[in-house]
Write a protein that holds these residues in place. Structure first.
Motif, short mmCIF file in Angstrom:
data_model
loop_
_atom_site.label_atom_id
_atom_site.label_comp_id
_atom_site.label_asym_id
_atom_site.label_seq_id
_atom_site.Cartn_x
_atom_site.Cartn_y
_atom_site.Cartn_z
N ASN A 173 0.84 -1.22 0.00
CA ASN A 173 0.00 0.00 0.00
C ASN A 173 0.87 1.26 0.00
N THR A 174 1.93 1.25 -0.81
CA THR A 174 2.94 2.32 -0.72
C THR A 174 2.32 3.70 -0.93
N TYR A 175 1.57 3.86 -2.01
CA TYR A 175 0.99 5.19 -2.29
C TYR A 175 0.05 5.63 -1.17
N ARG A 176 -0.85 4.74 -0.76
CA ARG A 176 -1.85 5.11 0.24
C ARG A 176 -1.19 5.41 1.59
N PHE A 177 -0.20 4.59 1.96
CA PHE A 177 0.49 4.81 3.23
C PHE A 177 1.17 6.17 3.25
N LEU A 178 1.94 6.49 2.21
CA LEU A 178 2.68 7.75 2.19
C LEU A 178 1.73 8.94 2.05
N ARG A 179 0.69 8.80 1.24
CA ARG A 179 -0.30 9.88 1.10
C ARG A 179 -0.96 10.17 2.45
N ASN A 180 -1.32 9.12 3.18
CA ASN A 180 -2.02 9.29 4.45
C ASN A 180 -1.10 9.76 5.56
N LEU A 181 0.20 9.48 5.44
CA LEU A 181 1.17 9.85 6.48
C LEU A 181 1.60 11.31 6.37
N TYR A 182 1.81 11.78 5.15
CA TYR A 182 2.33 13.14 4.94
C TYR A 182 1.20 14.15 4.97
N ARG A 183 0.67 14.38 6.18
CA ARG A 183 -0.44 15.31 6.36
C ARG A 183 -0.09 16.32 7.46
N PRO A 206 -7.36 10.20 3.81
CA PRO A 206 -6.44 10.84 4.77
C PRO A 206 -7.14 11.96 5.53
N GLY A 207 -6.56 12.33 6.67
CA GLY A 207 -7.06 13.47 7.43
C GLY A 207 -6.22 14.70 7.16
N GLY A 208 -6.72 15.85 7.59
CA GLY A 208 -5.94 17.08 7.47
C GLY A 208 -5.66 17.49 6.05
N GLU A 209 -4.51 18.15 5.86
CA GLU A 209 -4.11 18.69 4.56
C GLU A 209 -2.79 18.05 4.13
N PRO A 210 -2.57 17.93 2.80
CA PRO A 210 -1.31 17.34 2.35
C PRO A 210 -0.12 18.24 2.65
N VAL A 211 1.00 17.62 2.99
CA VAL A 211 2.24 18.35 3.23
C VAL A 211 2.91 18.73 1.92
N MET A 212 2.69 17.93 0.89
CA MET A 212 3.37 18.18 -0.39
C MET A 212 2.41 17.99 -1.56
N SER A 213 2.83 18.49 -2.71
CA SER A 213 2.03 18.37 -3.92
C SER A 213 2.02 16.93 -4.42
N ASP A 214 1.11 16.63 -5.33
CA ASP A 214 1.04 15.29 -5.90
C ASP A 214 2.35 14.90 -6.58
N SER A 215 2.97 15.85 -7.28
CA SER A 215 4.23 15.52 -7.98
C SER A 215 5.36 15.29 -7.00
N LEU A 217 4.92 14.12 -3.84
CA LEU A 217 4.61 12.83 -3.24
C LEU A 217 5.02 11.68 -4.16
N ALA A 218 4.86 11.89 -5.46
CA ALA A 218 5.20 10.85 -6.44
C ALA A 218 6.68 10.48 -6.38
N VAL A 219 7.55 11.44 -6.01
CA VAL A 219 8.98 11.15 -5.88
C VAL A 219 9.20 10.12 -4.78
N LEU A 220 8.54 10.32 -3.65
CA LEU A 220 8.68 9.38 -2.53
C LEU A 220 8.07 8.02 -2.86
N VAL A 221 6.87 8.04 -3.45
CA VAL A 221 6.19 6.79 -3.79
C VAL A 221 7.05 5.96 -4.73
N SER A 222 7.60 6.61 -5.75
CA SER A 222 8.44 5.90 -6.71
C SER A 222 9.67 5.30 -6.02
N ALA A 223 10.29 6.07 -5.12
CA ALA A 223 11.49 5.59 -4.43
C ALA A 223 11.17 4.36 -3.58
#
Length: 318
Positions: A173-183, A206-215, A217-223
């Motif tokens: 669940n890499t994308y969902r985990f990182l998306r939900n964590l970086y809030r 996810p709760g709250g607001e995102p810490v970073m943009s979609d692009s 976040l994509a750097v972290l997800v890809s890594a």
């Protein structure tokens, strides 16, 4: 600095592994500052700081530490203890021909910088740490202590007592985990049974607001889709080993130190920081855990002003 103009990395052989290293301000050779990311992060977490520190006259070196990105991911759990992690940074200084450097750490990176400074004090001239204060070495090994106080579902304990379980959930669940964590600015919620981070990886929204943009976040997800999570979680699996490895070190950090807290960070502040870090200056910013990404301009201002003050007028460049 955006995801498209983040520096291209080089692979640097150090201490029996290779680290993926990002640089800025190479023209400032002789004035190194090394940026150490946390978990589950990437050197990219310093994207806002690298140009500002280069402009302030520093040779900025931001490695993906072992287990992360395209850096080596050794199979043995013990290859991620504080001796190896600090040894990588010492070898990185040797690679560039530096006797010492200023080290900056966030979260787990802060733990590594504290440990590096205890084990190799002559290689660190100044310390800047974000979120995680100095961890006093108490009478009980850290995981043993946490298990007694916080129970088996606390993620540090879970990572150690149930190896591989959380890793597999995060990998699936890499994308969902990182998306939900970086809030940030998350509303308070009732604690749920089970391991909180595994619950987070499974949460639909996810709760709250995102810490970073979609692009971004994509750097972290890809890594992490490439590396998986096990190497990085192995850092946690060495906490008790680290407790033993640090037994004979002088526990006092003698270097000038800047400690930056986020007012809404869930990581506990130190109640006796100055007892172990006598030359510390403490600053608090109005943010949560992801300090340098939530408040990049303010983080840059605090760090560069503190460095300028430390260097003094005689050593100031520019």
């Amino acid at each position: 600095m955006t995801s498209t103009d983040f520096p291209e990395p080089t692979l640097v052989p150090v201490n029996g592994v290779e680290l993926e290293v990002f640089e800025a301000g190479r023209e400032n050779a002789g004035k190194p500052i090394v940026l150490c990311h946390g978990w589950p992060e990437h050197a990219f977490s310093w994207r806002h700081q690298m140009p500002a520190l280069a402009a302030a006259g520093y040779h900025v070196i931001a490695p993906n530490q072992r287990g992360y990105g395209r850096s080596s991911r050794p199979a043995e759990v013990t290859d991620y203890d504080i001796a190896h992690l600090s040894g990588d940074l010492v070898a990185l200084l040797d690679h560039y021909g530096y006797e010492d450097a200023t080290f900056v750490g966030h979260d787990w990176g802060a733990f590594v910088v504290w440990g590096l400074t205890l084990l190799h004090p002559d290689r660190v001239n100044k310390v800047i740490n974000l979120s995680l204060p100095y961890q006093e070495r108490g009478e009980k090994p850290w995981i043993e202590f946490m298990e007694a106080v916080l129970g088996g579902d606390f993620y540090f304990v879970h990572f150690n007592r149930q190896p591989g379980v959380a890793d597999a959930v995060f990998d699936d669940n890499t994308y969902r985990f990182l998306r939900n964590l970086y809030r940030k600015n998350e509303p308070p919620a009732e604690p749920r049974p089970g391991m909180a981070l595994i619950n987070l990886a499974g949460a639909e929204a996810p709760g709250g607001e995102p810490v970073m943009s979609d692009s971004e976040l994509a750097v972290l997800v890809s890594a992490f889709e490439t590396s998986g999570f096990t190497g990085s979680i192995n850092w946690y699996r060495n906490l008790d080993r680290n407790w033993h490895l640090l037994a004979d070190a002088d526990p006092i950090i003698h270097q000038p130190t800047l400690m930056i807290y986020g007012d809404r960070d869930l990581v506990a502040r130190s109640e006796n920081l100055a007892a172990f870090v006598p030359n510390v200056e403490v600053v608090s910013l109005d943010c949560g855990h992801w300090i340098q990404q939530e408040e990049p301009e303010e983080t840059n201002r605090v760090i560069t002003q503190w460095l300028e003050h430390q260097d003094g007028p005689s050593r100031r460049t520019g």
